[in-house]
Design an enzyme around this catalytic site. Structure first.
Site, PDB file in Angstrom:
ATOM      1  N   GLU A   1     -15.400 -16.515   5.136  1.00  0.00           N
ATOM      2  CA  GLU A   1     -15.721 -17.188   3.797  1.00  0.00           C
ATOM      3  C   GLU A   1     -15.824 -18.696   4.251  1.00  0.00           C
ATOM      4  O   GLU A   1     -14.943 -19.561   3.722  1.00  0.00           O
ATOM      5  CB  GLU A   1     -14.333 -16.961   3.027  1.00  0.00           C
ATOM      6  CG  GLU A   1     -14.550 -17.472   1.573  1.00  0.00           C
ATOM      7  CD  GLU A   1     -13.129 -17.460   0.638  1.00  0.00           C
ATOM      8  OE1 GLU A   1     -12.468 -16.422   0.619  1.00  0.00           O
ATOM      9  OE2 GLU A   1     -12.924 -18.683   0.217  1.00  0.00           O
TER      10      GLU A   1
ATOM     11  N   HIS B   1     -16.253 -14.512  -5.026  1.00  0.00           N
ATOM     12  CA  HIS B   1     -15.433 -15.717  -4.500  1.00  0.00           C
ATOM     13  C   HIS B   1     -14.852 -16.488  -5.754  1.00  0.00           C
ATOM     14  O   HIS B   1     -15.519 -16.565  -6.598  1.00  0.00           O
ATOM     15  CB  HIS B   1     -16.366 -16.692  -3.753  1.00  0.00           C
ATOM     16  CG  HIS B   1     -15.851 -17.674  -3.152  1.00  0.00           C
ATOM     17  ND1 HIS B   1     -15.477 -19.049  -4.037  1.00  0.00           N
ATOM     18  CD2 HIS B   1     -15.030 -18.051  -1.985  1.00  0.00           C
ATOM     19  CE1 HIS B   1     -14.753 -19.923  -3.257  1.00  0.00           C
ATOM     20  NE2 HIS B   1     -14.545 -19.480  -1.925  1.00  0.00           N
TER      21      HIS B   1
ATOM     22  N   ASP C   1     -12.072 -20.242   5.350  1.00  0.00           N
ATOM     23  CA  ASP C   1     -12.359 -20.981   4.116  1.00  0.00           C
ATOM     24  C   ASP C   1     -12.873 -22.522   4.439  1.00  0.00           C
ATOM     25  O   ASP C   1     -12.239 -23.558   3.890  1.00  0.00           O
ATOM     26  CB  ASP C   1     -11.181 -20.896   3.300  1.00  0.00           C
ATOM     27  CG  ASP C   1     -11.663 -21.398   1.680  1.00  0.00           C
ATOM     28  OD1 ASP C   1     -12.855 -21.348   1.469  1.00  0.00           O
ATOM     29  OD2 ASP C   1     -10.940 -21.426   0.886  1.00  0.00           O
TER      30      ASP C   1
HETATM   31  C1  1DF Z   1     -10.913 -25.013  -2.687  1.00  0.00           C
HETATM   32  C2  1DF Z   1     -10.517 -23.986  -2.008  1.00  0.00           C
HETATM   33  C3  1DF Z   1     -12.212 -25.284  -3.014  1.00  0.00           C
HETATM   34  C4  1DF Z   1     -11.510 -22.748  -1.925  1.00  0.00           C
HETATM   35  C5  1DF Z   1     -13.331 -24.127  -2.814  1.00  0.00           C
HETATM   36  O1  1DF Z   1     -14.556 -24.110  -3.326  1.00  0.00           O
HETATM   37  C6  1DF Z   1     -12.883 -22.828  -2.224  1.00  0.00           C
HETATM   38  C7  1DF Z   1     -10.015 -26.129  -2.954  1.00  0.00           C
HETATM   39  C8  1DF Z   1     -14.836 -25.051  -4.163  1.00  0.00           C
HETATM   40  O2  1DF Z   1      -8.969 -26.323  -2.239  1.00  0.00           O
HETATM   41  O3  1DF Z   1     -10.431 -27.188  -3.916  1.00  0.00           O
HETATM   42  O4  1DF Z   1     -13.938 -22.022  -1.721  1.00  0.00           O
HETATM   43  N1  1DF Z   1     -10.994 -21.571  -1.488  1.00  0.00           N
HETATM   44  O5  1DF Z   1     -11.634 -20.442  -1.543  1.00  0.00           O
HETATM   45  O6  1DF Z   1      -9.571 -21.556  -1.396  1.00  0.00           O
HETATM   46 MN    MN Z   2     -13.331 -20.517  -0.563  1.00  0.00          MN
END
Ligand code: 1DF
Ligand code: MN
Length: 343
Positions: free
Chosen positions: A12, A180, A306
């Protein structure tokens, strides 16, 4: 990072095109009646001057040396890369289709340059379902191994039949859909936003878990039985809810209380075990990972980092140290992903 007997495939991992970042900034500057989740999320990463926002925005736009160096430092052999949330799904339909095409062209070029390090997923604009279906097909010809959908599109969910051409194409082409998170839509976000909980801390999971649950209860997996969906964040809390989902779903169907909750062939947990894979993005925590392996199956739980949102090298060794044998570890880090995405 030391070598291991397996390749670490991170599943991811996010990128953004400069074109999309520019368009998002224009929207923030000149748009009216903007989606509050978009303003919260993109307003932070594209506009906030602080260290986290700046380094994430820089890393998102690198599909070359910096990303590879970060992967090397963390011992990541391969990234499965997808267009970051909210992607093109906050744009007007025509613009969204065009921006998805550009993003896919750029990602495909990077994957051609580094074929042993990068795998891509196809970004689509659900705003135009038939164009999205065609783009999934084009994505296959570009070498992509699945589809990224950053949850709702303007507050609409994939169980809506108008989106079914997308699901039909994904099933026919055997392309898993990575569902996602993104920020909740304006009809859902307010109590989360006022408390600062609309993002990755919790709001993402509430919204995206609900999205998958809607697909199950609407009967989408009866209509598309070979459709495969990937959820991050250990299934957005749904594995923990399996027992209650099954009990309450059966009770709700029996009661006849909702038109939307009609009989489906299986129990909700059957679809979670049959049609859904989960990754460990952001959830480098042994008890939760072991629980998901136990209730979903060892072949259903895959490693993800991530990147660049949670680029924490120590979390790789935490997962190297899972209390499972070497064969299971290779499945977790490598072969489950190879099988799911057909690498
Ligand atoms: C954040 C986390 C942003 C994830 C993401 O995409 C993301 C974040 C804008 O911490 O702001 O994909 N995530 O999947 O945990
Ligand atoms: Mn993510």
């Amino acid at each position: 990072m030391t070598d291991a007997d397996y390749l670490r495939i991170a599943t991811e991992e996010a990128f953004a095109t400069p074109e999309l970042m520019t368009l998002w900034r224009d929207m923030l500057d000149t748009g009216t009646d903007l989606d509050p989740g978009f303003v919260s999320l993109v307003g932070f990463y594209a506009r906030h001057g602080g260290e986290r926002a700046r380094t994430v925005a820089e890393r998102l736009q690198d599909l070359g040396e910096r990303r590879l160096a970060d992967m090397d430092a963390a011992g990541i052999a391969r990234q499965v890369i997808s267009l970051t949330a909210p992607g093109v799904q906050v744009l007007a339909p025509g613009q969204a289709v065009a921006m998805a095409t550009v993003a896919n062209d750029r990602l495909a070029e990077a994957c051609r340059r580094y074929p042993d390090r990068f795998t891509g997923l196809t970004a689509v604009a659900p705003q135009d379902p038939s164009a999205a279906a065609r783009e999934i097909e084009r994505g296959v010809s570009l070498g992509f191994k699945g589809v990224i959908i950053n949850s709702h599109t303007h507050g609409e969910y994939l169980d809506d039949q108008k989106f079914w051409p997308i699901l039909e194409a994904a099933e026919a082409l055997d392309s898993p859909i990575y569902l996602h998170p993104t920020t909740p839509p304006r009809t859902m976000i307010q109590p989360l936003l006022e408390a600062g909980l609309d993002g990755a801390i919790y709001g993402f999971a509430v919204e995206t878990g609900m999205h998958l649950l809607r697909l199950i209860t609407a009967g989408v997996f009866d209509r598309f039985p070979r459709l495969r969906v990937v959820l991050g964040h250990l299934g957005e809390a749904l594995p923990f809810w399996l027992y209650r989902l099954d009990f309450m779903h059966a009770a709700t169907v029996r009661s006849g209380r909702y038109d939307a909750v009609r009989p489906i062939v299986g129990k909700p947990s059957d679809y979670l075990r049959r049609n859904v894979w989960v990754t460990t993005s952001g959830m480098a925590w042994h008890p939760a990972i072991m629980f998901c392996r136990d209730v979903l199956g060892h072949d259903r739980v895959l490693y993800a980092m991530d990147y660049p949102y949670q680029y924490v090298i120590d979390e790789v060794s935490i997962q190297d140290d899972l209390p499972i044998d070497d064969a299971a570890k290779k499945a977790f880090f490598q072969t489950n992903a190879e099988q799911l995405f057909g690498l």
